[in-house]
Write a protein that holds these residues in place. Structure first.
Motif, mmCIF file in Angstrom:
data_model
loop_
_atom_site.group_PDB
_atom_site.id
_atom_site.type_symbol
_atom_site.label_atom_id
_atom_site.label_comp_id
_atom_site.label_asym_id
_atom_site.label_seq_id
_atom_site.Cartn_x
_atom_site.Cartn_y
_atom_site.Cartn_z
ATOM 1 N N ARG A 62 86.824 44.525 60.978
ATOM 2 C CA ARG A 62 87.025 45.959 60.713
ATOM 3 C C ARG A 62 86.236 46.812 61.722
ATOM 4 O O ARG A 62 86.739 47.819 62.230
ATOM 5 N N THR A 63 85.014 46.402 62.008
ATOM 6 C CA THR A 63 84.195 47.168 62.955
ATOM 7 C C THR A 63 84.832 47.178 64.343
ATOM 8 O O THR A 63 84.893 48.227 65.004
ATOM 9 N N ALA A 64 85.312 46.024 64.798
ATOM 10 C CA ALA A 64 85.960 45.950 66.117
ATOM 11 C C ALA A 64 87.248 46.761 66.140
ATOM 12 O O ALA A 64 87.567 47.405 67.148
ATOM 13 N N SER A 65 87.994 46.760 65.040
ATOM 14 C CA SER A 65 89.243 47.527 64.979
ATOM 15 C C SER A 65 88.955 49.017 65.096
ATOM 16 O O SER A 65 89.653 49.747 65.815
ATOM 17 N N THR A 66 87.930 49.483 64.403
ATOM 18 C CA THR A 66 87.583 50.901 64.458
ATOM 19 C C THR A 66 87.107 51.310 65.849
ATOM 20 O O THR A 66 87.472 52.370 66.363
ATOM 21 N N ALA A 67 86.316 50.439 66.486
ATOM 22 C CA ALA A 67 85.778 50.757 67.805
ATOM 23 C C ALA A 67 86.840 50.736 68.894
ATOM 24 O O ALA A 67 86.663 51.347 69.946
ATOM 25 N N SER A 68 87.933 50.039 68.674
ATOM 26 C CA SER A 68 88.946 49.885 69.726
ATOM 27 C C SER A 68 89.746 51.155 69.967
ATOM 28 O O SER A 68 90.278 51.370 71.060
ATOM 29 N N GLY A 69 89.858 52.014 68.937
ATOM 30 C CA GLY A 69 90.694 53.195 69.080
ATOM 31 C C GLY A 69 92.169 52.910 68.919
ATOM 32 O O GLY A 69 93.006 53.798 69.111
ATOM 33 N N LEU A 70 92.528 51.689 68.586
ATOM 34 C CA LEU A 70 93.921 51.293 68.380
ATOM 35 C C LEU A 70 94.194 51.109 66.894
ATOM 36 O O LEU A 70 93.276 50.972 66.080
ATOM 37 N N THR A 132 98.393 39.577 78.004
ATOM 38 C CA THR A 132 98.238 38.202 78.486
ATOM 39 C C THR A 132 97.463 38.157 79.794
ATOM 40 O O THR A 132 96.636 37.270 80.005
ATOM 41 N N SER A 133 97.726 39.106 80.686
ATOM 42 C CA SER A 133 97.016 39.117 81.975
ATOM 43 C C SER A 133 95.523 39.361 81.779
ATOM 44 O O SER A 133 94.689 38.786 82.481
ATOM 45 N N VAL A 134 95.171 40.205 80.810
ATOM 46 C CA VAL A 134 93.753 40.438 80.526
ATOM 47 C C VAL A 134 93.110 39.165 79.993
ATOM 48 O O VAL A 134 91.985 38.808 80.377
ATOM 49 N N ILE A 157 90.936 41.877 70.112
ATOM 50 C CA ILE A 157 90.955 43.337 69.959
ATOM 51 C C ILE A 157 90.315 43.998 71.177
ATOM 52 O O ILE A 157 90.821 45.007 71.697
ATOM 53 N N GLN A 158 89.213 43.447 71.661
ATOM 54 C CA GLN A 158 88.566 43.991 72.858
ATOM 55 C C GLN A 158 89.472 43.845 74.079
ATOM 56 O O GLN A 158 89.550 44.757 74.917
ATOM 57 N N GLN A 159 90.164 42.721 74.194
ATOM 58 C CA GLN A 159 91.089 42.528 75.314
ATOM 59 C C GLN A 159 92.253 43.514 75.245
ATOM 60 O O GLN A 159 92.710 44.024 76.271
ATOM 61 N N ARG A 167 89.225 49.838 79.785
ATOM 62 C CA ARG A 167 87.781 49.760 79.561
ATOM 63 C C ARG A 167 87.274 48.354 79.852
ATOM 64 O O ARG A 167 88.043 47.390 79.793
ATOM 65 N N ALA A 168 86.001 48.233 80.166
ATOM 66 C CA ALA A 168 85.419 46.934 80.524
ATOM 67 C C ALA A 168 85.234 46.070 79.282
ATOM 68 O O ALA A 168 84.958 46.571 78.183
ATOM 69 N N LEU A 169 85.391 44.773 79.478
ATOM 70 C CA LEU A 169 85.179 43.841 78.382
ATOM 71 C C LEU A 169 83.687 43.664 78.125
ATOM 72 O O LEU A 169 82.919 43.444 79.062
ATOM 73 N N PRO A 170 83.258 43.737 76.868
ATOM 74 C CA PRO A 170 81.832 43.529 76.575
ATOM 75 C C PRO A 170 81.477 42.051 76.625
ATOM 76 O O PRO A 170 82.340 41.175 76.690
ATOM 77 N N GLU A 171 80.190 41.783 76.609
ATOM 78 C CA GLU A 171 79.717 40.408 76.590
ATOM 79 C C GLU A 171 80.023 39.764 75.232
ATOM 80 O O GLU A 171 80.104 40.437 74.205
ATOM 81 N N ILE A 172 80.199 38.452 75.257
ATOM 82 C CA ILE A 172 80.463 37.708 74.026
ATOM 83 C C ILE A 172 79.139 37.196 73.471
ATOM 84 O O ILE A 172 78.347 36.599 74.218
#
Length: 427
Positions: A62-70, A132-134, A157-159, A167-172
Motif C-alpha cells: 500500500r505504501t509503495a502504491s501511494t508513493a508511485s502516483g499511479l 519490460t524495458s525498465v 511498482i517502482q519500475q 524517475r530514478a529507481l531507488p535502492e533495494i
C-alpha cells in the motif's frame, strides 16, 4: 375428515416435488470477483490466503502504491489449475472490467514460490517507456527474493513509475535480495558423471586408434617383407587396401551435440504449437510466438544445412532451447559462452581483459579461480591423425561464422538474423 386427509396428502406430494430453497446462481467469474472487490480495496487477497498472509506485506504494498502516483491494482491468488490457464491474460481481462489506466498486477503462489504477471496501461495518447524495458535494465531485478510477494511487487511498482515518468529507481533493501552466490569448490556430481563418461569414451577411442595404428604398422611390415622377398625372387603381388580407421573422438562429440539438437527441436515445436492453440492471444503472447518461431526456424536451418558440423549443430541446439523458453512463457536465457551445450549462462564471468560473458555456474567458478574453462572445442583438419590433434576452442576460429561471432548468442542476440543471412531460410 377423510377429505381433509386427501387434501393434505395432495399438498405434501406437491411440496415434495418443489425445490427445498431458492435456486443457487452460478458463482461470478474470477475476474468479476476481483474487479468487484477492487471497488473498496485495490489489493485483493484470495480468501484461501488471507488467514496466513502477513499484514506487514500488505502495508508495504500500500505504501509503495501511494508513493508511485499511479493507480495500482493488485490481486494475490493461489496458483490453481484454473488460475494457471488464464494467468498471463488476467491483467488485461481485469483492466477491461475496471476500465481505468494504471498498473495491474496478478501474483500467484505455489508452495513458497511467488510469480507475477503485470501490465501498465496509460491514458490514451500518453507515451512513455515500456515496463519490460525498465525491468530488463534493472540489474537487480533477478536478485529479489521470491519466497514472499511484497519485495517483488514493490519493485514492480517502482519500475512502473520509472516507465511512466522517468524517475530514478531507488535502492533495494538488503533484506529483499537473495543471498549472494558463493562459488562451489570442485565439480558437481553431474559434472563428475559427465567427466567420467567422456574420459571413458576418450580412453576407448584412444585405445581403438592405437590398435588400428598397430595393425597398420604390422601390415606395412608384412608388405615390406613380402616386397623384399618378391624382389629377390622376381615375383610380387599388389598390396591390399589399407585397414579402415575407427571413428575418432571428435565424431563422438559430434554425435552428442547432434542428439541434443534433435531432442530440443521437436520439444520447441511442441511448445510453440501449444502456444499457437491458445485462444485470444495477448500482444505479449503474439510477440512470444513470433520470436519462438524465428528461433525454431533458424535451428532447423542450421540442422539441415550443416548436419555434420559441430558449430552448426550446437547453434541449432541453442536456438531450439531458446525457442522452447520463449514459447513456454519463461525468461529468455543466454547460453554459456564457453560451451553452449552446458546449462544456460545464469552467471556472469569476468574473462579476458575484464570482458563479462554469461556462463554456467561451473564455468563461472573456473573463471573465478583464474583459469579458462575447457569450453567447446573443435578438432581442425582431416586425415589419419585428425582425431588426436590438439582441439581448439571455438572462439579462436573464423569470426565470420555466425556462431563464433555471437558466441552462440551469448555476446549478442542476433544469431537468428546472422543464420538467415548466411544460410537462408528453412528449405
Amino acid at each position: 375428515m377423510s377429505a381433509r386427509l386427501r387434501v393434505l396428502a395432495v399438498l405434501l406430494a406437491v411440496l415434495a416435488f418443489l425445490p427445498a430453497g431458492p435456486a443457487h446462481a452460478a458463482p461470478p467469474d474470477l475476474s468479476d470477483q476481483i474487479a468487484a472487490a477492487w471497488r473498496t480495496d485495490r489489493i485483493f487477497v484470495d480468501p484461501a490466503l488471507r488467514p496466513a498472509f502477513p499484514k506487514a506485506e500488505l502495508d508495504r504494498i500500500r505504501t509503495a502504491s501511494t508513493a508511485s502516483g499511479l493507480q495500482v491494482y493488485v490481486a494475490l491468488l493461489p496458483r490453481t489449475p484454473s488460475v494457471r490457464e488464464i494467468y498471463f491474460d488476467l491483467p488485461t481481462l481485469l483492466q477491461a472490467r475496471v476500465g481505468q489506466p494504471g498498473l495491474y498486477l496478478v501474483w500467484t503462489v505455489s508452495d513458497d514460490y511467488w510469480s507475477g504477471s503485470q501490465e501498465l496501461f496509460r491514458p490514451a495518447g500518453l507515451k512513455g517507456r515500456d515496463l519490460t524495458s525498465v525491468q530488463l535494465d534493472d540489474e537487480h531485478d533477478n536478485d529479489i527474493v521470491n519466497t514472499r510477494p511484497a519485495p517483488k511487487i514493490v519493485r514492480t511498482i517502482q519500475q512502473a513509475a520509472t516507465a511512466y515518468d522517468g524517475r530514478a529507481l531507488p535502492e533495494i533493501p538488503k533484506d529483499d535480495l537473495e543471498e549472494p552466490y558463493v562459488p562451489r569448490k570442485g565439480p558437481s556430481t553431474t559434472d563428475k558423471e559427465d567427466r567420467s563418461v567422456f574420459v571413458g569414451m576418450g580412453i576407448g577411442g584412444l585405445i581403438g586408434f592405437l590398435l588400428v595404428l598397430i595393425l597398420v604398422l604390422r601390415r606395412r611390415g608384412r608388405v615390406t617383407g613380402r616386397g623384399k622377398a618378391a624382389r629377390s625372387t622376381g615375383k610380387g603381388k599388389p598390396g591390399r587396401a589399407a585397414v579402415k580407421q575407427s571413428p575418432p573422438v571428435a565424431e563422438i562429440n559430434l554425435k552428442r551435440v547432434r542428439s541434443q539438437a534433435d531432442r530440443w527441436i521437436p520439444k520447441a515445436n511442441r511448445a510453440l504449437r501449444s502456444l499457437e492453440k491458445r485462444p485470444d492471444l495477448t500482444r505479449a503472447q503474439l510477440d512470444q510466438r513470433d520470436d519462438a518461431r524465428l528461433r525454431l526456424d533458424a535451428a532447423r536451418t542450421l540442422r539441415k544445412a550443416e548436419p555434420d558440423d559441430v558449430l552448426a549443430l550446437a547453434g541449432a541446439f541453442v536456438l531450439a532451447r531458446q525457442a522452447h523458453q520463449v514459447a513456454s512463457g519463461n525468461d529468455l536465457l543466454r547460453p554459456c559462452f564457453f560451451d553452449p551445450t552446458h546449462p544456460s549462462g545464469t552467471s556472469t564471468a569476468s574473462w579476458s581483459d575484464d570482458t563479462d560473458v554469461p556462463a554456467c555456474r561451473t564455468c563461472a567458478e573456473t573463471v573465478s579461480d583464474g583459469e579458462t574453462p575447457y569450453g567447446l572445442r573443435v578438432t581442425p583438419g582431416n586425415g589419419l591423425l585428425s582425431g588426436v590433434r590438439a582441439a581448439e576452442p571455438y572462439w579462436t576460429l573464423d569470426p565470420e561464422n555466425p556462431m563464433v561471432a555471437t558466441g552462440f548468442g551469448a555476446l549478442s542476440d542476433d544469431l537468428t538474423e546472422r543464420v538467415e543471412r548466411v544460410y537462408g531460410g528453412v528449405r
